[in-house]
Design a protein around this motif. Sequence first.
Motif, PDB file in Angstrom:
ATOM      1  N   PRO A 157       0.813  -1.224   0.000  1.00 10.94           N
ATOM      2  CA  PRO A 157       0.000   0.000   0.000  1.00 10.94           C
ATOM      3  C   PRO A 157       0.840   1.266   0.000  1.00 10.94           C
ATOM      4  O   PRO A 157       2.017   1.254   0.386  1.00 10.94           O
ATOM      5  N   GLU A 158       0.215   2.342  -0.431  1.00  6.91           N
ATOM      6  CA  GLU A 158       0.822   3.665  -0.328  1.00  6.91           C
ATOM      7  C   GLU A 158       1.006   3.992   1.154  1.00  6.91           C
ATOM      8  O   GLU A 158       0.094   3.772   1.966  1.00  6.91           O
ATOM      9  N   ALA A 159       2.153   4.505   1.528  1.00  6.20           N
ATOM     10  CA  ALA A 159       2.454   4.787   2.936  1.00  6.20           C
ATOM     11  C   ALA A 159       1.459   5.784   3.527  1.00  6.20           C
ATOM     12  O   ALA A 159       1.171   6.818   2.930  1.00  6.20           O
ATOM     13  N   GLY A 160       0.902   5.423   4.681  1.00  4.62           N
ATOM     14  CA  GLY A 160       0.041   6.333   5.425  1.00  4.62           C
ATOM     15  C   GLY A 160      -1.272   6.699   4.772  1.00  4.62           C
ATOM     16  O   GLY A 160      -1.846   7.742   5.082  1.00  4.62           O
ATOM     17  N   ARG A 161      -1.785   5.858   3.877  1.00  2.75           N
ATOM     18  CA  ARG A 161      -3.042   6.206   3.192  1.00  2.75           C
ATOM     19  C   ARG A 161      -4.284   5.809   3.992  1.00  2.75           C
ATOM     20  O   ARG A 161      -5.299   6.507   3.929  1.00  2.75           O
ATOM     21  N   ARG A 181       4.264  -5.658   5.256  1.00  2.00           N
ATOM     22  CA  ARG A 181       4.220  -4.643   4.196  1.00  2.00           C
ATOM     23  C   ARG A 181       3.052  -3.687   4.401  1.00  2.00           C
ATOM     24  O   ARG A 181       3.165  -2.482   4.225  1.00  2.00           O
ATOM     25  N   ALA A 182       1.905  -4.254   4.765  1.00  2.00           N
ATOM     26  CA  ALA A 182       0.670  -3.472   4.839  1.00  2.00           C
ATOM     27  C   ALA A 182       0.685  -2.473   5.996  1.00  2.00           C
ATOM     28  O   ALA A 182       0.002  -1.438   5.932  1.00  2.00           O
ATOM     29  N   LYS A 183       1.457  -2.739   7.036  1.00  2.00           N
ATOM     30  CA  LYS A 183       1.500  -1.841   8.193  1.00  2.00           C
ATOM     31  C   LYS A 183       1.896  -0.415   7.804  1.00  2.00           C
ATOM     32  O   LYS A 183       1.434   0.547   8.410  1.00  2.00           O
ATOM     33  N   VAL A 184       2.752  -0.300   6.801  1.00  2.00           N
ATOM     34  CA  VAL A 184       3.197   1.042   6.391  1.00  2.00           C
ATOM     35  C   VAL A 184       2.044   1.841   5.780  1.00  2.00           C
ATOM     36  O   VAL A 184       2.116   3.068   5.682  1.00  2.00           O
ATOM     37  N   GLY A 185       0.981   1.164   5.364  1.00  2.00           N
ATOM     38  CA  GLY A 185      -0.161   1.838   4.752  1.00  2.00           C
ATOM     39  C   GLY A 185      -1.111   2.467   5.748  1.00  2.00           C
ATOM     40  O   GLY A 185      -2.024   3.207   5.361  1.00  2.00           O
ATOM     41  N   LEU A 186      -0.925   2.197   7.046  1.00  5.02           N
ATOM     42  CA  LEU A 186      -1.835   2.717   8.062  1.00  5.02           C
ATOM     43  C   LEU A 186      -1.454   4.125   8.511  1.00  5.02           C
ATOM     44  O   LEU A 186      -0.274   4.447   8.678  1.00  5.02           O
ATOM     45  N   LYS A 187      -2.471   4.949   8.721  1.00 11.35           N
ATOM     46  CA  LYS A 187      -2.275   6.267   9.324  1.00 11.35           C
ATOM     47  C   LYS A 187      -2.082   6.115  10.832  1.00 11.35           C
ATOM     48  O   LYS A 187      -2.232   5.022  11.385  1.00 11.35           O
ATOM     49  N   HIS A 188      -1.811   7.232  11.497  1.00  9.56           N
ATOM     50  CA  HIS A 188      -1.733   7.239  12.955  1.00  9.56           C
ATOM     51  C   HIS A 188      -3.063   6.770  13.535  1.00  9.56           C
ATOM     52  O   HIS A 188      -4.133   7.223  13.106  1.00  9.56           O
TER      53      HIS A 188
END
Length: 233
Positions: free
Chosen positions: A111-115, A139-146
């Motif tokens: 995923p796109e980072a922080g989307r 990999r998917a963890k980087v796609g999560l926002k705060h």
Amino acid sequence: MGVDASVDGVLGGYGHVHEADVKGSESFLKPLLVDRFGSERRHLVTLDCGSGIGRVTKSLLLKHFNEVDLLEPVRHFLDAARENLAPEGDMKEVVHMPVNFYCLPLQEFTPEAGRYDVIWIQWCIGHLTDDDFVSFFKRAKVGLKHKGFFVVKENVARKGFVLDKEDSSITRSDLYFRDLFKQCGLYIYSSKDQKGFPAELFAVKMYALVCNKPKGGRNKRLDYTPALIKQSH
């Protein structure tokens, strides 16, 4: 693939469980959104993994998220989702809409980072090996926002695992899932059992997963109830 691009098709002839499925998911999701993000208005974005024909996106996710991305490896399911989710009327007035349609398997998606505020994973993770399972979540963890989180809704076996050679899938037990989540560096924020499915089917459990250890004992373990075992939704 030979599966009809319909609700009954993607639910393996159990289309009648759709309403109970959505009701159960909504009762799990709504309190989590308030708990994690507060009651103030916020532009929410989610990813629907193994989205199938957009059943869950249309009936659940678009009601609570402003943007929904769909991830589905089967082209004719994704094409059906585009058609099912096509907006009606003036696009300028649409505030809840599907945005991206990715025709990829989980193993190939980053995923796109922080989307995303939420990454929703339902009835598809059983097609991943343990190694691919762990690799995907890392990999998917980087796609999560705060304060973002995963929701995993999946069939659960009573113990160990059940291998379906015909469907090329594995149904893992609750303890098996918990061990894999730990390997992924994820923590169970809350969990709940799906209610109201036919007795002959596997139990289904919902997990909310976060990247940082929750404060206090949030996780509640409930009794299993019978539920559905099929790939796409």
